[in-house]
Design an enzyme around this catalytic site. Structure first.
Site, short mmCIF file in Angstrom:
data_model
loop_
_atom_site.label_atom_id
_atom_site.label_comp_id
_atom_site.label_asym_id
_atom_site.label_seq_id
_atom_site.Cartn_x
_atom_site.Cartn_y
_atom_site.Cartn_z
N LYS A 1 0.72 -1.00 0.12
CA LYS A 1 -0.10 -0.03 0.04
C LYS A 1 0.93 1.32 0.06
O LYS A 1 0.44 2.17 -0.89
CB LYS A 1 -0.95 -0.14 1.24
CG LYS A 1 -1.48 1.23 1.59
CD LYS A 1 -2.65 1.48 0.73
CE LYS A 1 -2.84 3.38 0.90
NZ LYS A 1 -4.01 3.73 0.70
N CYS B 1 -3.19 10.89 2.30
CA CYS B 1 -2.51 9.83 1.84
C CYS B 1 -0.99 9.90 1.35
O CYS B 1 -0.05 9.76 2.36
CB CYS B 1 -3.19 8.80 0.70
SG CYS B 1 -4.78 8.29 1.38
N1 LIG Z 1 -9.31 9.39 2.29
C1 LIG Z 1 -8.43 8.81 1.54
O1 LIG Z 1 -8.25 9.22 0.41
C2 LIG Z 1 -7.74 7.23 1.72
C3 LIG Z 1 -7.56 6.44 0.67
C4 LIG Z 1 -7.28 5.27 1.31
C5 LIG Z 1 -6.79 4.85 2.49
N2 LIG Z 1 -7.22 5.81 3.17
C6 LIG Z 1 -6.74 5.62 4.73
O2 LIG Z 1 -8.06 5.14 5.56
C7 LIG Z 1 -7.74 5.69 6.94
C8 LIG Z 1 -9.04 6.54 7.25
O3 LIG Z 1 -8.82 7.60 6.47
P1 LIG Z 1 -10.17 8.57 6.20
O4 LIG Z 1 -9.76 9.59 5.02
O5 LIG Z 1 -11.50 7.94 5.83
O6 LIG Z 1 -10.34 9.50 7.49
P2 LIG Z 1 -11.48 10.30 7.91
O7 LIG Z 1 -10.77 11.45 8.85
O8 LIG Z 1 -12.24 10.94 6.86
O9 LIG Z 1 -12.24 9.41 9.09
C9 LIG Z 1 -11.83 8.88 10.02
C10 LIG Z 1 -12.83 8.56 11.15
O10 LIG Z 1 -12.51 8.04 12.23
C11 LIG Z 1 -13.16 8.83 13.45
N3 LIG Z 1 -12.43 8.59 14.47
C12 LIG Z 1 -11.22 9.24 14.95
N4 LIG Z 1 -10.73 8.69 15.86
C13 LIG Z 1 -11.54 7.71 16.48
C14 LIG Z 1 -11.79 7.04 17.53
N5 LIG Z 1 -10.80 6.88 18.49
N6 LIG Z 1 -12.84 5.90 17.59
C15 LIG Z 1 -13.91 5.92 16.76
N7 LIG Z 1 -13.71 6.86 15.57
C16 LIG Z 1 -12.64 7.73 15.39
C17 LIG Z 1 -13.46 10.32 12.94
O11 LIG Z 1 -14.38 11.13 13.71
C18 LIG Z 1 -13.60 10.04 11.36
O12 LIG Z 1 -15.08 10.35 11.18
C19 LIG Z 1 -6.55 6.26 7.00
O13 LIG Z 1 -5.54 5.43 7.40
C20 LIG Z 1 -6.27 6.87 5.56
O14 LIG Z 1 -4.79 6.89 5.55
C21 LIG Z 1 -7.37 7.22 3.11
#
Ligand SMILES: NC(=O)c1ccc[n+]([C@@H]2O[C@H](COP(=O)([O-])OP(=O)(O)OC[C@H]3O[C@@H](n4cnc5c(N)ncnc54)[C@H](O)[C@@H]3O)[C@@H](O)[C@H]2O)c1
Length: 458
Positions: free
Chosen positions: A231, A285
């Protein structure tokens, strides 16, 4: 009683899938977690979304779709929330204790020293230690550096003195998410997924579940750290290659060569993969993933991954370069940067999304503000305020009376700009293009003083 899926053979798992008898929890229902939860619920599984954000949980439970810029999920959202196939809660203990499979889609940002911050995963890991017991399956979808699962998260879930044992009391796998914001549904249906686990049997269980829900190819990895390395490699490859074209862009501006002409011709060779220059590399990312690799490598020796370090420096310097292009253009019309009014067109870190995480626009605005400029922002994805600044209602409002404009994000709304009209609206028709959307000759013919990243032919 929750199910220990590692004790079931493939046909029993199949039976659980076709009868929708698995209960799913998704912890973290943001940009990635919510679409994931929607897909599980849409496949017929009773799904609980767990999040610390009260407002988000209320929105979901009252049927208000929060991801307006993510197409194709709104109808699914309406269906599964009306049928209560997806419900949301802030109560992790209750949510998790009822579920057979627990997906973690928690944020993995970095701090202001560019050190990866795994607080959310580790705090949820602690909660899991208190509620797991019956061999439930935990799948980490978040992006983490190789070794984090084995060395940190596993120990946290097991707890002091290994109160819980992986392989017996719970199972731990990774299935890193690779979807692109704005195109998540398309990517969910098309991109192969990677799966790795602490105990081998659970990888094949996870594969069976994901094939059922997403219908994509699953690539079995020998362990979690290899899956996480794949990844990171795909994203850091992009960060490094963008740095390469950004460096070429700076050179070509001096050599009088147009970078888009070069890339367009180069991509006709079968083994060239086009990457494009820009005002920097943002989003949750790419920059973070480079620092995750650097963090992982410096535990061995700080001499590793010099190319990644250098790429970060180049990409992080691009906002300064954009301001230099602007100063250069302004000096051609004898307008000082100090006290000028600059229109910023686009603030999102990438086109067609409402997202400013680590966006280069923020750094450009910061540099300009330090130089006493007045900023007017227009971005069709932001309606009232962004970075504590007001957002103009239209592009004309932003350009009206401005000394210069910087086109930062290549949103579809900025394709085919009416340059003739805008040159008359502005105080000074000066345009800096970071996107490649504007043809330099068109800009000049319409009376603009034009600068573009990598546009060396003017
Ligand atoms: N956004 C992207 O482009 C993308 C793409 C692929 C992978 N990712 C990965 O996926 C993961 C999530 O990213 P995202 O963009 O969805 O993040 P995001 O910030 O949009 O969502 C994360 C959610 O987790 C919640 N959260 C935070 N701490 C928490 C806790 N202790 N308990 C419960 N909920 C909690 C937040 O309130 C939020 O709603 C990351 O590791 C990111 O690197 C993101």
């Amino acid at each position: 009683m929750t199910k220990n899926l590692s004790l079931l053979d493939n046909s029993q798992i199949e039976e659980c899938l076709t009868s929708n008898s698995l209960r799913i929890a998704v912890v973290g229902i943001g940009r990635i977690g919510l679409p994931t939860a929607l897909c599980f619920a849409d496949s017929g599984f009773q799904t609980i979304g767990i999040d610390i954000n009260n407002e988000l949980v209320s929105m979901i439970n009252s049927g208000d779709y929060p991801l307006k810029d993510e197409p194709e999920f709104d109808k699914i959202f309406e269906n599964v929330t009306q049928q209560r196939k997806l419900v949301a809660t802030t109560d992790i203990s209750k949510g998790v204790s009822e579920c057979d499979v627990i997906l973690l889609s928690l944020p993995t940002p970095m701090d202001d020293q560019n050190i990866p911050d795994y607080t959310a995963l580790l705090s949820v890991g602690k909660s899991l230690n208190e509620v797991l017991s019956n061999g439930q399956t935990v799948i980490v979808e978040s992006t983490v550096e190789p070794g984090f699962i084995e060395n940190e998260l596993l120990r946290t879930i097991e707890g002091p003195n290994r109160a819980l044992k992986v392989g017996t009391d719970f199972h731990l796998a990774v299935c890193p998410e690779t979807a692109n914001p704005g195109e998540i549904m398309k990517d969910f249906k098309k991109l192969p997924r990677l799966v790795g686990s602490i105990d081998g049997r659970i990888s094949s269980v996870v594969s069976q579940i994901y094939v059922h829900v997403f219908g994509v190819e699953l690539i079995l990895m020998p362990n979690c750290k290899t899956a996480n390395a794949v990844k990171l490699t795909t994203n850091v490859f992009r960060d490094v290659n963008i740095a390469f074209v950004n460096e070429l862009a700076l050179l070509f501006e001096k050599l009088g060569i147009d970078i888009y002409t070069v890339i367009d011709a180069a991509k006709r060779k079968y083994n060239f993969q086009p990457h494009f220059p820009g005002p920097g590399v943002g989003g949750p990312c790419l920059p973070v993933n480079s620092y995750q690799y650097l963090n992982s490598s410096k535990k061995i020796d700080t001499g590793f991954l010099k190319i990644v370090k250098h790429a970060r420096k180049i990409n992080e310097n691009m906002p300064n370069h954009v301001v230099n292009l602007l100063s250069d253009a302004l000096s051609e019309s004898n307008t000082p940067l100090n006290n000028s009014t600059i229109a910023i067109l686009g603030v999102s870190y990438k086109p067609n999304v409402h997202d400013i995480q680590i966006a280069p626009s923020e750094e450009i605005i910061k540099i300009l503000t330090e130089k006493n400029t007045k900023i007017k922002i227009f971005d069709p994805y932001f309606k009232s305020q962004v970075f504590d600044l007001a957002v103009e209602k239209s592009i004309s409002d932003a350009l009206s009376g401005s000394d210069a404009a910087i086109l930062i994000t290549g949103h579809k709304e900025f394709q085919n700009l009416d340059l003739k009209k805008f040159s008359k609206t502005m105080k000074n028709p000066i345009l800096v293009d970071c996107t490649g959307l504007v043809n330099p000759l068109d800009a000049k013919e319409n009376g603009f003083i034009f600068r573009g990243i990598g546009r060396g032919d003017i």
